[in-house]
Design an enzyme around this catalytic site. Sequence first.
Site, PDB file in Angstrom:
ATOM      1  N   CYS A 138       0.737  -1.525   0.192  1.00 19.59           N
ATOM      2  CA  CYS A 138       0.041  -0.117  -0.565  1.00 19.59           C
ATOM      3  C   CYS A 138       0.872   1.420   0.144  1.00 19.59           C
ATOM      4  O   CYS A 138       0.263   2.681  -0.585  1.00 19.59           O
ATOM      5  CB  CYS A 138      -0.543   0.133   0.986  1.00 19.59           C
ATOM      6  SG  CYS A 138      -2.098  -1.379   1.180  1.00 19.59           S
ATOM      7  N   HIS A 190      -3.427   7.125   2.797  1.00 19.22           N
ATOM      8  CA  HIS A 190      -4.367   5.594   2.597  1.00 19.22           C
ATOM      9  C   HIS A 190      -5.811   5.333   3.350  1.00 19.22           C
ATOM     10  O   HIS A 190      -5.876   5.509   4.204  1.00 19.22           O
ATOM     11  CB  HIS A 190      -3.068   4.730   2.905  1.00 19.22           C
ATOM     12  CG  HIS A 190      -2.816   3.594   2.408  1.00 19.22           C
ATOM     13  ND1 HIS A 190      -3.789   2.966   1.147  1.00 19.22           N
ATOM     14  CD2 HIS A 190      -3.481   2.228   2.651  1.00 19.22           C
ATOM     15  CE1 HIS A 190      -4.092   1.494   1.443  1.00 19.22           C
ATOM     16  NE2 HIS A 190      -3.517   0.776   2.117  1.00 19.22           N
ATOM     17  N   ASN A 241      -9.833   0.404  -0.720  1.00 19.22           N
ATOM     18  CA  ASN A 241      -8.722   0.045  -0.488  1.00 19.22           C
ATOM     19  C   ASN A 241      -8.569  -0.119  -2.337  1.00 19.22           C
ATOM     20  O   ASN A 241      -8.739  -1.316  -2.221  1.00 19.22           O
ATOM     21  CB  ASN A 241      -8.126  -0.970   0.878  1.00 19.22           C
ATOM     22  CG  ASN A 241      -6.986  -1.093   1.121  1.00 19.22           C
ATOM     23  OD1 ASN A 241      -5.829  -0.192   0.401  1.00 19.22           O
ATOM     24  ND2 ASN A 241      -6.291  -1.570   2.501  1.00 19.22           N
TER      25      ASN A 241
HETATM   26  N1  COA Z   1     -19.114  -9.107   8.081  1.00 18.45           N
HETATM   27  C1  COA Z   1     -20.040  -9.065   8.779  1.00 18.45           C
HETATM   28  N2  COA Z   1     -19.131  -9.804  10.013  1.00 18.45           N
HETATM   29  C2  COA Z   1     -18.084  -9.557  10.103  1.00 18.45           C
HETATM   30  C3  COA Z   1     -16.573  -9.526   8.817  1.00 18.45           C
HETATM   31  C4  COA Z   1     -18.132  -8.713   7.711  1.00 18.45           C
HETATM   32  N3  COA Z   1     -17.579  -8.288   6.826  1.00 18.45           N
HETATM   33  N4  COA Z   1     -15.711  -9.311   8.638  1.00 18.45           N
HETATM   34  C5  COA Z   1     -15.693 -10.093  10.399  1.00 18.45           C
HETATM   35  N5  COA Z   1     -16.814 -10.613  10.641  1.00 18.45           N
HETATM   36  C6  COA Z   1     -16.796 -10.988  11.661  1.00 18.45           C
HETATM   37  C7  COA Z   1     -15.499 -11.629  12.433  1.00 18.45           C
HETATM   38  O1  COA Z   1     -15.538 -12.951  12.141  1.00 18.45           O
HETATM   39  C8  COA Z   1     -15.379 -11.657  13.880  1.00 18.45           C
HETATM   40  O2  COA Z   1     -16.793 -12.485  14.209  1.00 18.45           O
HETATM   41  P1  COA Z   1     -16.922 -13.460  15.817  1.00 18.45           P
HETATM   42  O3  COA Z   1     -16.447 -12.462  16.953  1.00 18.45           O
HETATM   43  O4  COA Z   1     -17.867 -13.859  15.613  1.00 18.45           O
HETATM   44  O5  COA Z   1     -15.400 -13.923  15.650  1.00 18.45           O
HETATM   45  C9  COA Z   1     -16.102  -9.932  14.071  1.00 18.45           C
HETATM   46  O6  COA Z   1     -17.435  -9.741  13.210  1.00 18.45           O
HETATM   47  C10 COA Z   1     -14.848  -8.925  14.626  1.00 18.45           C
HETATM   48  O7  COA Z   1     -14.033  -9.502  13.952  1.00 18.45           O
HETATM   49  P2  COA Z   1     -12.979  -7.856  13.954  1.00 18.45           P
HETATM   50  O8  COA Z   1     -11.553  -8.747  12.612  1.00 18.45           O
HETATM   51  O9  COA Z   1     -12.557  -8.780  15.069  1.00 18.45           O
HETATM   52  O10 COA Z   1     -13.162  -6.880  13.318  1.00 18.45           O
HETATM   53  P3  COA Z   1     -12.982  -5.862  13.675  1.00 18.45           P
HETATM   54  O11 COA Z   1     -13.865  -4.353  14.355  1.00 18.45           O
HETATM   55  O12 COA Z   1     -11.379  -5.851  13.635  1.00 18.45           O
HETATM   56  O13 COA Z   1     -13.132  -4.925  12.184  1.00 18.45           O
HETATM   57  C11 COA Z   1     -11.562  -5.219  10.694  1.00 18.45           C
HETATM   58  C12 COA Z   1     -12.302  -6.120  11.020  1.00 18.45           C
HETATM   59  C13 COA Z   1     -10.719  -5.785   9.270  1.00 18.45           C
HETATM   60  C14 COA Z   1     -12.430  -4.643   9.054  1.00 18.45           C
HETATM   61  C15 COA Z   1     -10.468  -4.615  10.775  1.00 18.45           C
HETATM   62  O14 COA Z   1      -9.655  -5.524  11.764  1.00 18.45           O
HETATM   63  C16 COA Z   1      -9.135  -3.689  10.002  1.00 18.45           C
HETATM   64  O15 COA Z   1     -10.095  -2.572   9.089  1.00 18.45           O
HETATM   65  N6  COA Z   1      -8.047  -4.089   9.895  1.00 18.45           N
HETATM   66  C17 COA Z   1      -7.084  -2.973   9.403  1.00 18.45           C
HETATM   67  C18 COA Z   1      -7.120  -3.531   8.224  1.00 18.45           C
HETATM   68  C19 COA Z   1      -6.707  -2.915   6.624  1.00 18.45           C
HETATM   69  O16 COA Z   1      -7.035  -1.863   6.498  1.00 18.45           O
HETATM   70  N7  COA Z   1      -5.703  -3.519   6.298  1.00 18.45           N
HETATM   71  C20 COA Z   1      -5.167  -3.394   5.125  1.00 18.45           C
HETATM   72  C21 COA Z   1      -4.257  -2.158   4.973  1.00 18.45           C
HETATM   73  S1  COA Z   1      -3.059  -1.784   3.996  1.00 18.45           S
END
Ligand code: COA
Length: 315
Positions: A108, A242, A272
Amino acid sequence: MKILGTGSAIPTKVVTNQMLSEFLDTSEEWIVPRTGIHSRHVISSENLEDFGVKAALNALEMSGLGVEDIDYFICSNVVNEYVTPSMSCIIASKIGLTCPCVDINCACPGFIYALDIAESRYLAGKSKNILIVCVEEPTRMCSWEDRSTCVLFGDGAGAVVLGEGDNIKGIELHSQPDPNKIWETRTLEPTPYITKEEHSTPMQMRGREVFKFAVNASTRDVESLLSTIGMKKEEVGYYMVHQANKRIIDAIKQYLGESDEKFPTNIEDHGNSSSASCPILLDECNRRGLFKKGDILVFSAFGAGLLSGVAVLEW
Ligand code: COA
């Protein structure tokens, strides 16, 4: 160097959260509050290189330079359908560029790494006019059965043409090598001698850890570079961050103590798009006349590697 022109190109296919919820256990109610994403542009029948071509031609047209004026071409790309030749050579062949071409894979923050290479070549007296194209299809890296990754990404290309000037005020790059935060593997052609077990894995991501890394890295990078070049936050016009997650952008804004108006976003309808994210945002803001001469733009990006980078540029 100075940015003489910007360009971008995105796929026509728009995929909304509602469309995702038809085949994935997800919803608008989950995706919007956690990411800020409402829809994303996804490659369907198109070839990735054609977005790179269009973005490059748009940037060249704005710059007033012709392909014959460009003496170095940097393409930032993580995946495409060719292992070889490089994406830069494929795009160059389509627009008639004959200068040296190089691909970088810095995930990224690729745009900032490309700016650093461009500025270094310019300062070394090796290049005068440089084309940067960031062209990405992260939607082809995810499993579309994995709701934790595929909802986050969109495809597209952003480009800039750089020429003579002293508008780049500083660039800082950082790495915190850790291949187990965001990764994807693919198997290569077999040989009679390969004895190890190999697997192709779609993109895997430790979302929460990446979230923390992104916020910490961006805040640290911005404060560090501004301090190095002796610039105050009050002098910054816009933070071009970003577009990974609206919550990441909001947290960075909060840690820096800066206001909403300084953070243009397009994550709402792009998601993204990896290294293409910053130059697509730049082109969209530029074409709608957001910037005036002398504005200070701070670019900050972070991603797989883990890598991050920041650049300060006077418009
Ligand atoms: N829809 C519904 N539920 C979802 C989901 C979706 N698209 N994606 C994940 N979940 C669920 C998970 O399965 C989990 O369920 P569980 O508690 O039953 O296991 C729950 O939501 C929480 O998941 P978690 O990963 O802890 O959520 P979060 O609040 O951390 O959000 C992201 C997930 C990916 C949105 C967040 O971590 C994030 O944005 N991280 C950075 C990612 C990024 O930007 N990467 C690129 C950087 S360059």
